[in-house]
Motif scaffolding. Sequence first.
Motif, PDB file in Angstrom:
ATOM      1  N   LEU A  55      -3.798  -4.804   7.514  1.00  0.00           N
ATOM      2  CA  LEU A  55      -5.494  -6.484   7.285  1.00  0.00           C
ATOM      3  C   LEU A  55      -5.862  -5.539   5.756  1.00  0.00           C
ATOM      4  O   LEU A  55      -6.235  -4.033   5.829  1.00  0.00           O
ATOM      5  CB  LEU A  55      -6.070  -6.211   8.118  1.00  0.00           C
ATOM      6  N   ASP A  56      -6.317  -7.118   5.015  1.00  0.00           N
ATOM      7  CA  ASP A  56      -7.257  -6.800   4.217  1.00  0.00           C
ATOM      8  C   ASP A  56      -8.711  -6.417   5.448  1.00  0.00           C
ATOM      9  O   ASP A  56      -8.600  -6.074   5.724  1.00  0.00           O
ATOM     10  CB  ASP A  56      -7.293  -7.062   3.193  1.00  0.00           C
ATOM     11  N   PRO A  57      -9.670  -5.615   4.344  1.00  0.00           N
ATOM     12  CA  PRO A  57     -10.970  -5.529   4.560  1.00  0.00           C
ATOM     13  C   PRO A  57     -11.714  -7.203   5.248  1.00  0.00           C
ATOM     14  O   PRO A  57     -12.611  -6.817   6.299  1.00  0.00           O
ATOM     15  CB  PRO A  57     -11.514  -4.572   2.809  1.00  0.00           C
ATOM     16  N   GLU A  58     -11.067  -8.222   4.423  1.00  0.00           N
ATOM     17  CA  GLU A  58     -11.944  -9.128   5.080  1.00  0.00           C
ATOM     18  C   GLU A  58     -11.345  -9.588   6.675  1.00  0.00           C
ATOM     19  O   GLU A  58     -11.026 -10.780   7.108  1.00  0.00           O
ATOM     20  CB  GLU A  58     -11.378 -10.155   4.184  1.00  0.00           C
ATOM     21  N   GLY A  59      -9.892  -8.612   6.634  1.00  0.00           N
ATOM     22  CA  GLY A  59      -9.478  -8.947   8.323  1.00  0.00           C
ATOM     23  C   GLY A  59      -8.224 -10.204   7.975  1.00  0.00           C
ATOM     24  O   GLY A  59      -7.653 -10.885   9.155  1.00  0.00           O
ATOM     25  N   ARG A  60      -7.808 -10.586   6.995  1.00  0.00           N
ATOM     26  CA  ARG A  60      -6.799 -10.617   6.475  1.00  0.00           C
ATOM     27  C   ARG A  60      -5.174 -10.432   6.781  1.00  0.00           C
ATOM     28  O   ARG A  60      -5.082  -8.894   6.247  1.00  0.00           O
ATOM     29  CB  ARG A  60      -6.606 -11.359   5.045  1.00  0.00           C
ATOM     30  N   VAL A  61      -4.252 -10.956   6.947  1.00  0.00           N
ATOM     31  CA  VAL A  61      -2.898 -10.689   7.123  1.00  0.00           C
ATOM     32  C   VAL A  61      -2.405 -10.519   5.954  1.00  0.00           C
ATOM     33  O   VAL A  61      -2.522 -11.072   4.741  1.00  0.00           O
ATOM     34  CB  VAL A  61      -1.864 -11.208   7.778  1.00  0.00           C
ATOM     35  N   ARG A  62      -2.146  -9.096   5.049  1.00  0.00           N
ATOM     36  CA  ARG A  62      -1.158  -8.793   3.613  1.00  0.00           C
ATOM     37  C   ARG A  62      -0.193  -8.590   3.481  1.00  0.00           C
ATOM     38  O   ARG A  62       0.643  -8.805   2.344  1.00  0.00           O
ATOM     39  CB  ARG A  62      -2.417  -7.719   3.051  1.00  0.00           C
ATOM     40  N   TYR A  63       0.581  -8.359   5.077  1.00  0.00           N
ATOM     41  CA  TYR A  63       2.337  -7.865   4.805  1.00  0.00           C
ATOM     42  C   TYR A  63       2.574  -7.692   6.747  1.00  0.00           C
ATOM     43  O   TYR A  63       1.444  -7.317   6.870  1.00  0.00           O
ATOM     44  CB  TYR A  63       2.151  -6.235   4.449  1.00  0.00           C
ATOM     45  N   ARG A  64       3.767  -7.817   6.763  1.00  0.00           N
ATOM     46  CA  ARG A  64       4.262  -7.674   8.283  1.00  0.00           C
ATOM     47  C   ARG A  64       5.091  -6.898   8.500  1.00  0.00           C
ATOM     48  O   ARG A  64       6.376  -7.748   7.005  1.00  0.00           O
ATOM     49  CB  ARG A  64       4.004  -9.182   8.758  1.00  0.00           C
ATOM     50  N   HIS A  65       5.565  -6.350   9.402  1.00  0.00           N
ATOM     51  CA  HIS A  65       6.431  -4.637   9.072  1.00  0.00           C
ATOM     52  C   HIS A  65       7.189  -5.425  10.148  1.00  0.00           C
ATOM     53  O   HIS A  65       6.326  -5.155  11.577  1.00  0.00           O
ATOM     54  CB  HIS A  65       6.246  -3.767   8.388  1.00  0.00           C
ATOM     55  N   VAL A  66       8.556  -5.693  10.712  1.00  0.00           N
ATOM     56  CA  VAL A  66       9.003  -6.286  12.379  1.00  0.00           C
ATOM     57  C   VAL A  66       9.936  -4.608  12.449  1.00  0.00           C
ATOM     58  O   VAL A  66      10.528  -4.628  11.629  1.00  0.00           O
ATOM     59  CB  VAL A  66       9.613  -6.894  12.500  1.00  0.00           C
ATOM     60  N   GLY A  67       9.989  -4.452  13.329  1.00  0.00           N
ATOM     61  CA  GLY A  67      10.123  -3.380  13.650  1.00  0.00           C
ATOM     62  C   GLY A  67       9.546  -1.212  13.716  1.00  0.00           C
ATOM     63  O   GLY A  67       8.374  -1.750  13.377  1.00  0.00           O
ATOM     64  N   ALA A  68      10.191  -0.124  14.859  1.00  0.00           N
ATOM     65  CA  ALA A  68       9.403   0.904  14.168  1.00  0.00           C
ATOM     66  C   ALA A  68       8.651   1.441  12.955  1.00  0.00           C
ATOM     67  O   ALA A  68       9.608   0.960  12.250  1.00  0.00           O
ATOM     68  CB  ALA A  68       9.935   2.027  14.829  1.00  0.00           C
ATOM     69  N   VAL A  69       6.973   1.724  12.833  1.00  0.00           N
ATOM     70  CA  VAL A  69       7.098   2.714  11.729  1.00  0.00           C
ATOM     71  C   VAL A  69       7.695   3.906  12.023  1.00  0.00           C
ATOM     72  O   VAL A  69       7.203   4.095  12.834  1.00  0.00           O
ATOM     73  CB  VAL A  69       6.068   2.474  11.742  1.00  0.00           C
ATOM     74  N   ASP A  70       8.277   4.284  11.015  1.00  0.00           N
ATOM     75  CA  ASP A  70       8.045   5.837  10.548  1.00  0.00           C
ATOM     76  C   ASP A  70       8.375   6.174   9.303  1.00  0.00           C
ATOM     77  O   ASP A  70       7.486   5.691   8.587  1.00  0.00           O
ATOM     78  CB  ASP A  70      10.081   6.157  10.796  1.00  0.00           C
ATOM     79  N   ALA A  71       8.646   7.324   8.650  1.00  0.00           N
ATOM     80  CA  ALA A  71       8.026   8.247   7.768  1.00  0.00           C
ATOM     81  C   ALA A  71       8.951   7.440   6.833  1.00  0.00           C
ATOM     82  O   ALA A  71       8.366   6.431   5.331  1.00  0.00           O
ATOM     83  CB  ALA A  71       9.088   9.176   7.358  1.00  0.00           C
ATOM     84  N   GLU A  72      10.050   5.841   7.107  1.00  0.00           N
ATOM     85  CA  GLU A  72      10.411   5.750   5.310  1.00  0.00           C
ATOM     86  C   GLU A  72       9.947   4.151   5.695  1.00  0.00           C
ATOM     87  O   GLU A  72       8.960   3.871   4.233  1.00  0.00           O
ATOM     88  CB  GLU A  72      12.412   5.574   5.907  1.00  0.00           C
ATOM     89  N   VAL A  73       8.915   4.122   6.385  1.00  0.00           N
ATOM     90  CA  VAL A  73       8.349   2.394   6.921  1.00  0.00           C
ATOM     91  C   VAL A  73       7.549   2.822   6.330  1.00  0.00           C
ATOM     92  O   VAL A  73       6.401   1.680   5.436  1.00  0.00           O
ATOM     93  CB  VAL A  73       8.857   1.458   8.181  1.00  0.00           C
ATOM     94  N   TRP A  74       6.671   3.694   6.374  1.00  0.00           N
ATOM     95  CA  TRP A  74       5.479   4.428   6.461  1.00  0.00           C
ATOM     96  C   TRP A  74       5.244   4.426   4.380  1.00  0.00           C
ATOM     97  O   TRP A  74       4.074   4.338   3.913  1.00  0.00           O
ATOM     98  CB  TRP A  74       5.262   5.627   5.879  1.00  0.00           C
ATOM     99  N   LYS A  75       6.633   4.249   3.862  1.00  0.00           N
ATOM    100  CA  LYS A  75       5.662   4.391   2.605  1.00  0.00           C
ATOM    101  C   LYS A  75       5.894   3.410   1.604  1.00  0.00           C
ATOM    102  O   LYS A  75       5.479   2.945   1.145  1.00  0.00           O
ATOM    103  CB  LYS A  75       7.534   5.419   1.507  1.00  0.00           C
TER     104      LYS A  75
END
Length: 183
Positions: A148-168
């Motif tokens: 989310l950006d500061p205005e509450g708009r969705v800027r990116y979407r990830h489906v699935g678990a967040v792990d070290a690789e996704v975190w990058k």
Amino acid sequence: MNNRKLLAFIPLALFLLLGLFLWRGLSIDPTELPSELADKKRPIPAFELPSLTEPSRLLTPDDLKGEVALLNVWATWCPTCKEEHGFLNRLAQDENVTIYGINYKDEPGKAREWLRRYLNPYQKVVLDQDGSLGLDMGVYGAPETYVLDPEGRVRYRHVGAVDAEVWKTLKQVMAQVEQESRS
């Protein structure tokens, strides 16, 4: 060519057509589902739902504004959510990442117990017990994580678990959104 010889090629043609469809399907990355919200930098849909952690308080999209943050859709019935939960705790504690949660189609008592037992990485948790907010956001299932950006708009979407690789990837997107919001 007579009709009998032509009929002999129909199974081959069907096999090739089926093979083409299967090849195309296997080449699609299921974690890169399109997001109408992210693609158009749209705000989170309007909602007024209870807070999981403060049941007498109603949350709205305004409660998820103010800074670049992650919005994580999770549930206690989701085994992958449990798998990613420890990593979300590390992000919140060690990297000071603001994370909001949407508890999706879950039982509030179980969800509160989950956060007590496994710790709470979320600044605020929206209780979406009937899944209406998730439906409006286009959630396919848990877990899903949005930037989310500061205005509450969705800027990116990830489906699935967040792990070290996704975190990058998420970290890069958040840094870019942060930089854009300062300009």
